[in-house]
Design a protein around this motif. Sequence first.
Motif, short mmCIF file in Angstrom:
data_model
loop_
_atom_site.label_atom_id
_atom_site.label_comp_id
_atom_site.label_asym_id
_atom_site.label_seq_id
_atom_site.Cartn_x
_atom_site.Cartn_y
_atom_site.Cartn_z
N ARG A 1 2.21 27.22 -19.24
CA ARG A 1 0.87 27.24 -18.64
C ARG A 1 0.69 26.23 -17.50
N ASP A 2 1.70 25.38 -17.25
CA ASP A 2 1.43 24.23 -16.37
C ASP A 2 1.10 24.63 -14.94
N ALA A 3 1.58 25.79 -14.48
CA ALA A 3 1.24 26.20 -13.12
C ALA A 3 -0.26 26.40 -12.95
N ALA A 4 -0.96 26.70 -14.04
CA ALA A 4 -2.41 26.92 -13.94
C ALA A 4 -3.13 25.66 -13.53
N TYR A 5 -2.77 24.52 -14.12
CA TYR A 5 -3.45 23.28 -13.72
C TYR A 5 -2.80 22.65 -12.49
N GLU A 6 -1.49 22.89 -12.31
CA GLU A 6 -0.83 22.30 -11.13
C GLU A 6 -1.36 22.91 -9.83
N THR A 7 -1.72 24.17 -9.86
CA THR A 7 -2.24 24.82 -8.65
C THR A 7 -3.75 24.75 -8.54
N GLY A 8 -4.41 24.14 -9.53
CA GLY A 8 -5.85 23.98 -9.48
C GLY A 8 -6.63 25.18 -9.96
N ARG A 9 -5.94 26.16 -10.56
CA ARG A 9 -6.65 27.34 -11.05
C ARG A 9 -7.43 27.03 -12.34
N ALA A 10 -7.00 26.00 -13.05
CA ALA A 10 -7.68 25.61 -14.29
C ALA A 10 -7.61 24.10 -14.43
N HIS A 11 -8.60 23.53 -15.13
CA HIS A 11 -8.60 22.09 -15.38
C HIS A 11 -7.54 21.78 -16.44
N VAL A 12 -6.85 20.67 -16.27
CA VAL A 12 -5.78 20.32 -17.20
C VAL A 12 -6.30 20.17 -18.63
N HIS A 13 -7.51 19.69 -18.82
CA HIS A 13 -8.06 19.57 -20.18
C HIS A 13 -8.16 20.95 -20.85
N ASP A 14 -8.58 21.95 -20.10
CA ASP A 14 -8.71 23.30 -20.65
C ASP A 14 -7.34 23.88 -21.00
#
Length: 217
Positions: A45-58
Amino acid sequence: MADTILMDAGGVLFNNVTEETDFLDRLAARHGADTQRLRREIDARDAAYETGRAHVHDVLRDALAAAGAPAGVAVDARWLDDLYRDCLAVHPGAFTAIDGIRRHRPDILLVLTNNEAAHWDRVKDDRFGHLGRFDVIASSWQVGEVKPTREFFEAVAQRCGRSLDNAVLLDDNPDVLAEARHHGLRTLHVESPGTLPEAVARLLHFPVTVADRKGRK
């Protein structure tokens, strides 16, 4: 002659929190999840927060649930940020290298090229002020792509407003460096951030002065 330095952060300016510390062990233990499963779920899932599509907490909350935490697990944001800070360590030699570049080669464009969550970058910046040391912030959350894809480097070039023909990537990950070379970039493998001032001085052809050595903590 290099005119642009692309610099990684995790493993160069700072430690790799999720890889080198007990961050995931403590996160999993608090929320009743399995650490190894949690690591795999985060990697997926890390690409989701690395690209700013999702907050890392979520993303971490979703990964915990997938790794065995109770359904509807709650993650305390303040506790999570405190845990991250507790596990974070700075590499002074890398900061000294940046100071040396500024002193001897002010013409160099310094660019931060890190795969990171925007939130974690800001947590680090609040403590160490690393973002202000760079001319361009081109981390994954800023350009919307992850290193070391061709799309990432194309986005970095666009953000810098110049080609990367004379750029050098400083990174600790051999796989990233190999892929960057495949895309035509020059690279410098940062095996030990403590030796980075001398390595950068050799790369950019300037002497390591007394002032440079005093800057190292």
